[in-house]
Design an enzyme around this catalytic site. Structure first.
Site, PDB file in Angstrom:
ATOM      1  N   LYS A 177      12.755   6.749   2.115  1.00 49.44           N
ATOM      2  CA  LYS A 177      13.637   7.916   2.253  1.00 49.44           C
ATOM      3  C   LYS A 177      13.539   8.417   3.684  1.00 49.44           C
ATOM      4  CE  LYS A 177      10.090  11.140   0.655  1.00 49.44           C
ATOM      5  NZ  LYS A 177       9.648  12.366   1.297  1.00 49.44           N
ATOM      6  N   HIS A 213       0.349  -0.888   6.502  1.00 47.28           N
ATOM      7  CA  HIS A 213       1.072  -1.363   7.684  1.00 47.28           C
ATOM      8  C   HIS A 213       0.138  -1.500   8.876  1.00 47.28           C
ATOM      9  CE1 HIS A 213       4.811  -0.800   5.476  1.00 47.28           C
ATOM     10  NE2 HIS A 213       5.440  -1.403   6.473  1.00 47.28           N
TER      11      HIS A 213
END
Lengths: 183, 280
Positions: free
Chosen positions: A102, A37
């Site tokens: 999650k 990222h």
């Protein structure tokens, strides 16, 4: 009732997914986590193209184990999504339609999901061996030097997830936990 | 003086790295089954069933239970009458980790420097905690620590006035904040007392206990039970998706502390509670 979907995740499909829906995803998803990222952000800052078509795509926050000989991939469960929060709104603006991970997302990410229409799926943390059995192929498509953090194109079949936050901002973590909380 | 060759240590650490990552310990499996029996949430039941299935798949395929095969945390209790020969003990432990992570196709998760962040490529260095003990044996525990749960762990320096109530509030606040990130149902390791670093080490060491084995001190055992009960009222549930089974156990370890202090460390473990040990 399980909803079966095949990527890419179109606008219509996004609108049809609601917090609490059990979903099985088939098709291409992209594995990317922290370091990938950061690199994608640098590419965007430099005005360069991202390594894959972001519009209508799904990013899975994962850094798998290496594949044993004869296996397609190693253990491949979700990592904590919150660490990608600072990078996510910009990708949503470019059309990213779904993320899988999650844990909670920030209010900024949820606001961007509502604005640009996207879904956040939860996969079971710690079920990496089970989830790996739904992966049909794994190919590193960018940043190979990052090893487990390289960007992967994953072809999955009936990959089990649950819609945690939908494009309306409904949040399963909040609504379900409330049901079972005892003061 | 007993001699132990480093090769024996290398082999042991390699095997422990594999078994800790690939096999759910039987006590953990049973605790998850017991959790399944008392979970009321349908989603929570489904998560627990999948975690049990995951352990079966991992064992059958010789795969890691989780892709985060962790930082290799090692506890080494070194008998003072042991002479380690043929090389350097820490280097041997690191070589065992290197071999285990390679032969088991486990993920390399270590970066060379917290700011440079280049993967070391072999999951070393391990974090090794030594303790010199009487005797002529070496006990080695390999406890791979994933960072979903490690990142949610925390430490606070309470005051004596905060007392037991302050401890309870802090433990609950850490679990609540962790939510789904730490892959519940959790085992909650708590270190009470000592100095700052001692409390952290106690909390980590508490995670090497079999699930739910109580502290030998009855008062502390009662506190473990009470905290578990309170944690399971938070509603977080398996995978954080709501339910009654947020934690499988609370393990507390204590150490005498300073007249002015009450250090409390909370080290969370995911449901897998990975650790494997051997006595050489």
């Amino acid at each position: 009732m399980v909803k079966k979907i095949v990527t890419p995740l179109t606008k219509e499909m996004v609108e049809d997914l609601h917090a609490g829906d059990l979903v099985e995803i088939s098709g291409v998803i992209y594995g990317a986590r922290d370091a990938a990222h950061k690199r994608m952000q640098a590419l965007m800052d430099a005005g360069q193209a991202l390594p894959f078509e972001i519009a209508a795509s799904i990013i899975y926050y994962v850094g798998p184990c290496p594949a044993r000989p004869g296996e397609l991939i190693g253990s491949a469960g979700p990592t904590t999504s919150g660490r990608m929060d600072s990078y996510t709104p910009r990708l949503l603006q470019l059309g990213l339609a779904g993320t899988i991970g999650k844990g909670k997302r920030s209010p900024t990410v949820i606001a961007a999901m509502r604005q640009y229409r996207a879904v956040y799926f939860g996969a079971i943390g710690g079920a990496g061996a089970l989830l790996a059995s739904c992966v049909r192929s794994e190919k590193i498509i960018a940043f190979a030097d990052l090893g487990p953090e390289a960007i992967r194109e994953l072809v999955v079949e009936n990959f089990p997830v649950i819609v945690v936050i939908d494009a309306q901002g409904n949040n399963l973590y909040e609504s379900e936990v409330k049901k079972y909380r005892q003061e | 003086m007993r001699e132990i060759q480093v090769n024996e240590i290398i082999d042991a650490v390699e095997k422990l790295s594999l078994s800790a990552n690939q096999r759910l310990n039987p006590d953990v499996y049973q605790a998850l089954q017991a959790g399944l029996a008392r979970e009321e949430s349908q989603i929570g039941k489904d998560v627990l069933q999948k975690l049990l299935l995951n352990a079966q798949v991992a064992q059958e395929k010789g795969m890691a239970l989780c892709q985060d095969t962790g930082m290799a945390v090692i506890f080494c209790e070194l008998g003072q009458n042991v002479h380690v020969s043929g090389g350097d003990l820490s280097a041997a432990i690191n070589e065992g980790v290197r071999r285990g992570y390679r032969s088991g196709y486990l993920r390399n998760s270590m970066v060379n420097d917290p700011l440079e962040r280049v993967n070391t490529g072999d999951n070393t260095p391990a974090v090794i905690h030594y303790e010199v003990v009487p005797g002529e044996k070496i006990k080695i525990t390999v406890a791979p620590k994933g960072f979903g749960s490690e990142n949610s762990s925390a430490l606070v320096m309470l005051t004596p006035a905060d007392g037991e109530e302050g401890v309870k509030q802090f433990v609950l606040s850490v679990v609540e904040k962790a939510g789904a990130n730490s892959c519940p149902p959790l085992v909650v390791g708590v270190g009470l007392g000592g100095s700052m670093e001692k409390a952290a080490l106690l909390a980590k060491h508490a995670l090497c206990r079999s699930v739910g084995v109580p502290n030998e001190n009855e008062k502390i055992a009662a506190l473990e039970k009470e905290l578990l009960n309170s944690i399971n009222k938070l509603g977080i549930g398996p995978a954080g998706l709501g339910g009654r089974v947020t934690a499988l156990a609370v393990h507390i370890e204590t150490f005498p502390t300073h007249i002015a202090g009450l250090p409390v460390a909370v080290n969370l473990s995911c449901h897998a509670l990975r650790h494997a040990e051997i006595i050489l």
